[in-house]
Structure formats: C-alpha cells, structure tokens
Design a protein around this motif. Structure first.
Motif, short mmCIF file in Angstrom:
data_model
loop_
_atom_site.label_atom_id
_atom_site.label_comp_id
_atom_site.label_asym_id
_atom_site.label_seq_id
_atom_site.Cartn_x
_atom_site.Cartn_y
_atom_site.Cartn_z
N ASN A 172 9.69 38.95 -20.30
CA ASN A 172 10.55 39.68 -20.39
C ASN A 172 11.05 40.49 -21.42
O ASN A 172 11.13 41.36 -21.91
CB ASN A 172 12.13 38.54 -19.86
CG ASN A 172 11.83 37.75 -18.47
OD1 ASN A 172 11.49 38.38 -17.35
ND2 ASN A 172 12.88 37.48 -18.29
N VAL A 220 10.40 41.72 -4.34
CA VAL A 220 12.22 41.62 -4.76
C VAL A 220 12.68 41.03 -3.99
O VAL A 220 14.57 40.53 -4.16
CB VAL A 220 13.21 43.07 -5.25
CG1 VAL A 220 11.60 44.19 -5.49
CG2 VAL A 220 12.49 44.36 -3.56
N ASN A 271 -1.53 42.40 -6.09
CA ASN A 271 -0.87 43.01 -7.08
C ASN A 271 -0.05 44.24 -6.41
O ASN A 271 0.19 45.21 -6.68
CB ASN A 271 -1.94 44.33 -7.37
CG ASN A 271 -1.00 44.91 -9.12
OD1 ASN A 271 -0.71 44.07 -9.78
ND2 ASN A 271 -1.91 45.96 -9.26
N ILE A 272 0.68 43.29 -5.55
CA ILE A 272 2.71 43.65 -5.42
C ILE A 272 3.65 43.17 -5.56
O ILE A 272 3.40 41.65 -6.69
CB ILE A 272 2.51 43.52 -3.64
CG1 ILE A 272 2.63 41.92 -3.66
CG2 ILE A 272 1.65 44.51 -3.00
CD1 ILE A 272 2.56 41.22 -1.54
N GLU A 273 4.94 43.54 -6.07
CA GLU A 273 5.85 42.95 -6.86
C GLU A 273 7.06 42.25 -5.74
O GLU A 273 7.94 43.58 -5.55
CB GLU A 273 6.54 44.11 -7.94
CG GLU A 273 5.35 44.28 -9.44
CD GLU A 273 5.98 45.19 -10.15
OE1 GLU A 273 6.52 44.69 -10.83
OE2 GLU A 273 5.10 46.36 -9.38
N VAL A 312 8.71 44.77 -1.51
CA VAL A 312 8.70 45.03 -2.90
C VAL A 312 9.23 46.22 -3.81
O VAL A 312 9.79 47.02 -3.43
CB VAL A 312 6.98 45.50 -2.62
CG1 VAL A 312 6.41 44.71 -1.69
CG2 VAL A 312 6.81 46.63 -1.70
N LYS A 313 8.77 46.28 -4.74
CA LYS A 313 10.08 47.15 -5.21
C LYS A 313 9.30 49.02 -4.84
O LYS A 313 8.53 48.94 -4.69
CB LYS A 313 8.87 47.20 -6.92
CG LYS A 313 9.39 46.58 -8.05
CD LYS A 313 9.37 46.80 -9.21
CE LYS A 313 9.97 45.54 -10.28
NZ LYS A 313 9.47 45.59 -11.47
N GLU A 364 10.19 52.67 -16.42
CA GLU A 364 8.73 51.55 -16.01
C GLU A 364 7.67 52.51 -15.35
O GLU A 364 6.49 52.42 -15.85
CB GLU A 364 9.32 50.31 -14.79
CG GLU A 364 9.87 48.59 -15.32
CD GLU A 364 10.18 48.16 -14.24
OE1 GLU A 364 9.42 48.40 -13.30
OE2 GLU A 364 11.31 47.57 -14.70
N ILE A 409 0.41 37.03 -4.25
CA ILE A 409 0.93 38.61 -4.70
C ILE A 409 -0.35 38.58 -6.04
O ILE A 409 0.31 40.43 -5.51
CB ILE A 409 2.61 38.47 -4.79
CG1 ILE A 409 2.43 36.96 -5.69
CG2 ILE A 409 2.97 38.29 -2.86
CD1 ILE A 409 4.41 37.30 -6.27
N GLN A 410 -0.20 37.93 -6.42
CA GLN A 410 -1.18 38.34 -7.82
C GLN A 410 -2.03 39.04 -7.34
O GLN A 410 -3.06 40.12 -8.40
CB GLN A 410 -1.02 36.95 -8.33
CG GLN A 410 -0.10 36.82 -8.80
CD GLN A 410 -0.13 35.29 -10.11
OE1 GLN A 410 -1.45 34.70 -9.57
NE2 GLN A 410 -0.06 35.08 -10.72
N GLU A 435 8.70 42.71 -21.47
CA GLU A 435 9.15 43.80 -20.77
C GLU A 435 9.85 44.96 -21.52
O GLU A 435 9.74 45.98 -21.49
CB GLU A 435 9.98 43.79 -19.16
CG GLU A 435 8.23 42.81 -18.64
CD GLU A 435 9.05 42.40 -17.21
OE1 GLU A 435 10.03 42.38 -17.19
OE2 GLU A 435 7.68 41.39 -16.34
N THR A 441 2.03 32.93 -4.56
CA THR A 441 1.91 33.32 -5.46
C THR A 441 0.32 33.98 -5.99
O THR A 441 0.30 35.04 -6.47
CB THR A 441 2.17 31.56 -6.86
OG1 THR A 441 3.41 32.01 -6.11
CG2 THR A 441 2.48 32.70 -7.99
#
Length: 428
Positions: free
Chosen positions: A408, A88, A84-86, A112-113, A363, A80-81, A411, A77
């Motif tokens: 959420n 999926v 700066n990746i997301e 990732v996204k 987004e 990834i912070q 967003e 965790t």
C-alpha cells in the motif's frame, strides 16, 4: 492449475479454474485431519480413527466441504494472479466438480476494477493563487494563542454563560425510567460545544454553583438508539462548578512566554511569515487537488458500488481513529450527534465516489506514463517514517511487511509521483 478469464459485461466477468486431482487429494487429507479430532467411533480414541474406516462409516463426501473451504481461497488467489485481474468485491463461486480422484472445477463471477478511458491530463490550466496575509488573520492567530494559553478560573459568584466549562452530574429519564448511557458524574462540559443533544447545553446558561435543574429535551427522530428516537427526555442536572477562560494580556511578556521573541511586534512579524508559508502550502494543495479533479472529470470510468462502499468503510475507520485520539469513541459521537452509522455512511458516499474516481484515474495515468515507485523512493519514505516514529528503517519495513501495508505504501508513493507529474505538466 488452469485458469481463464472471460469478460461478460462492463466490469463483470467469469473466472474458470481447474485444479488437478493431486491437490484435491491433499485438501482431502487436510480436511480429514481437521474433522477426525471431533469424531467419535466406538472402539477408537478420538483422533485415532483410520481413514478407510472413517470413509466407510461417514463417506468421503463428508470431507468435501471442508476440503473446498481449505483449497478454494488459495487457488482463487493464484487464479487472479495468473489471469492478471483485480477483483473489487467477493466473488460468486459455483463449484462444478469436486470429488476424490477427480479435478476440482469451479467458476467465479468476479467484479473487477473498471477500465479508465483518459481524457486530456497534460497542460491542465489552474492559476496559482497568491498568498496574502491580512492584519485580521494575524489578530485571529493571536487570539487563538490567547485562547490556548488561557487559564480556566473557577467562578463562584456568577452564573454559567456561553463558552464556560461546567462540572455537572446528570441522569436522563424517558417516561419516568432511566435509560442506558444517560448518566454521568462530575462530567466536564463546555457550553456551546454542541456535544450533547440539541437544547441541552443552552438550558444550563444562568445556573449557579450548586444549582439543580430538570433539563427537558427531545431526542432526534433519527437516532442510533431506536428506543429513544423522537422521545421526550428529562435530565436531572446538578451543577458543581463553573470555570471560565481568563485570557492573558497581549503584550511583550505574552510574546516572551509563547515564542522566542522579546517583543510583541517581532512576534507579530514572525506570525505573518508563518501564516504566509501556511497559506502557500494550502494554496499549493488546493491547486494540486483541482488539477487532479480536472484530470478525473476529463476521464470516462464507471465505478462499481462495492468500490465506493469499501472506501466509505475506510473513511469511517479513519474517523473513528481520529475520535479515539481525542478521547471519544464512535458510539459516543453517535449518541451526542443523534446520527446513526448508516446516516454517516450515506453522507460519505459522494466524497468516497470522488476519491475512488480520482485514484483510478491517477493509477491509469501512472500506467500510461510508466510512473512507478522505485526502491529508492520507498526507502526514502521509510526513512522519513522511521525519523517520525523514532524507529529504525528496518523496523518500519518489517512492521509494514508483517501487516501487509508495504504494498500500500508503494502504491501511495507512486500516486504522489503521478500527482507531481500532473502539476509539473500543468499551466498557471
């Protein structure tokens, strides 16, 4: 901790992480405390074996997997912070080094996204559809109100017809043996509702109060209960009671009963106004959806299948919630419809893909246009929720924060602001 990210292809990359030896030692300590309560060593009570004796007897390596299980989620965790990746989907983790006194090194293949290449999204042309109300629509609304306020009257001297509600006992048999879920007592069924196996309801037409009948049906070839798929079944049915809707007369008294108006004409005029307002909102919603759709079609994006699968799972859960609100479970729906959960998920694939694509594009537009949900925006949303649920704003915020839904909500507010931006910058 050190973390680096390297893209391999499209949306796939490798996350490399190195964790210092001090955190490894901490994880080994936690692993020892976890396993020692289950270890039996002669001469020591459970949970009281000294660490050196444990390691000498079982080896420090016996703690490695538990320590990795403890440490990996938290450092992944953090990684990834930091990069700066997301992600999926779940990562494919390869542990390269883990030992007492050494750093913890692992690599993770991460999906990732996807990147979104926007097309034209300003000046999208979608005409405004005028809301026109016809006499037929007003009449249909009146009929719906009649149906809603109709009384179910017990019919003693007639037989069951389409639209009647019958109270029945039934028990199903396949090859002469009863099967699970095939029995019901004094079950209320509206003929024509299509809530039972195809062919069942139609065979109740013509039955009178107290009648018995063997209803012959065949389960669909594709059925959630595989042992019943394609099988012929006999349901022994007893009809206890027939109920039929008795519609109220459309007159001034009816208008007084269902509205604040004294005459039917005044009520019709108000219905016309209500229908027009509803159609205006519907037209506005359709126009918004079409503008978003055109912006999404103009963009280039390759959607990973796991994102679609996740959205399908969300759609299934939403559908299940709606069923429960109507007093039905997903299992009951599957039984009556003859579908399997996989059938349903397959049918949802196209809609799920469209939803994911639209959200990704929105987004990206939000990023391009610096559209964000401000604290004021979120507070306004929370206030509306508090009013709807008759709770305080602080209670709603606390509940959403506790279950992880506040992010959420933020967003969602940003997405709605982005849709408004597209509409404001569109052409009629």
């Amino acid at each position: 901790m050190k973390a680096s990210w390297e893209k391999i292809e499209k949306n796939l990359g490798v996350l490399q992480v190195e964790v210092d030896a001090e955190r490894v030692a901490g994880a080994l300590d936690k692993a020892f405390k976890k396993v020692i309560v289950k270890v039996n060593v002669p001469g020591f009570r459970k949970g009281k074996v000294p660490r050196p004796i444990f390691e000498k007897r079982f080896g420090v390596e016996s703690l490695y997997q538990d320590a990795i299980d403890i440490l990996l989620p938290e450092v992944y965790t953090e990684a990834i912070q930091e990069t700066n990746i997301e992600p999926v989907d779940r990562p494919e983790v390869d542990v390269e080094q883990f030992a007492k006194g050494e750093s913890f090194i692992f690599k993770a293949k991460v999906l990732v996204k996807p990147e979104v290449k926007l097309g034209e999204y300003k000046g999208i042309e979608v005409p405004v559809e005028e809301a026109v109300v016809t006499e037929e629509e007003v009449a249909a609304e009146l009929e719906r109100l009649q149906q809603r306020h109709a009384e179910l009257v017990v019919i003693d001297e007639d037989t069951a017809k389409e639209g009647d509600t019958v109270i029945i006992d039934f028990e199903g048999f396949v090859d002469g043996a009863p099967f699970e879920g095939g029995k019901g007592d004094r079950y209320s069924l509206e003929i024509g509702s299509k809530s039972f196996i195809p062919g069942f309801e139609e065979q109740l037409i013509g039955l009178g109060t107290g009648d018995f009948k063997d209803v012959e049906v065949t389960f669909p070839e594709v059925y959630h209960a595989e042992e019943l798929a394609g099988k012929a079944a006999t349901f022994k049915v007893k009809l206890h009671e027939i109920k039929r809707k008795q519609l109220p007369v459309l007159d001034d008294e009816f208008a007084k009963d269902v509205s604040e108006f004294d005459t039917l004409d005044a009520f019709k005029e108000d219905l016309n106004k209500q229908i027009k307002e509803r159609k205006e909102k519907e037209n506005e919603g359709k126009r918004e959806a079409e503008i978003v759709e055109k912006a999404a079609e103009a963009a280039e994006v390759e959607i990973p299948q796991p994102m679609i699968d996740t959205e399908v799972d969300h759609m299934v859960r939403d559908f299940d919630s709606r069923l429960q609100a109507q007093g039905m479970t997903l299992d009951m729906f599957m039984t009556f419809s003859g579908q399997t959960i996989e059938d349903m998920k397959q049918q949802m694939q196209a809609d799920a893909q469209k939803r994911v694509r639209n959200n990704l594009v929105l987004e990206q537009i939000a990023k391009e246009e610096n559209i964000v949900a401000t604290e004021e925006d979120v507070n306004e949303e929370l206030s509306q929720m508090a009013e709807a649920y008759k709770r305080s704003t602080d209670e709603i915020r606390s509940i959403l924060s506790a279950n992880g839904s506040l992010a959420n909500l933020t967003e969602e507010v940003a997405i709605r602001k982005t849709v408004k931006f597209l509409v404001d910058n569109s052409k009629n």
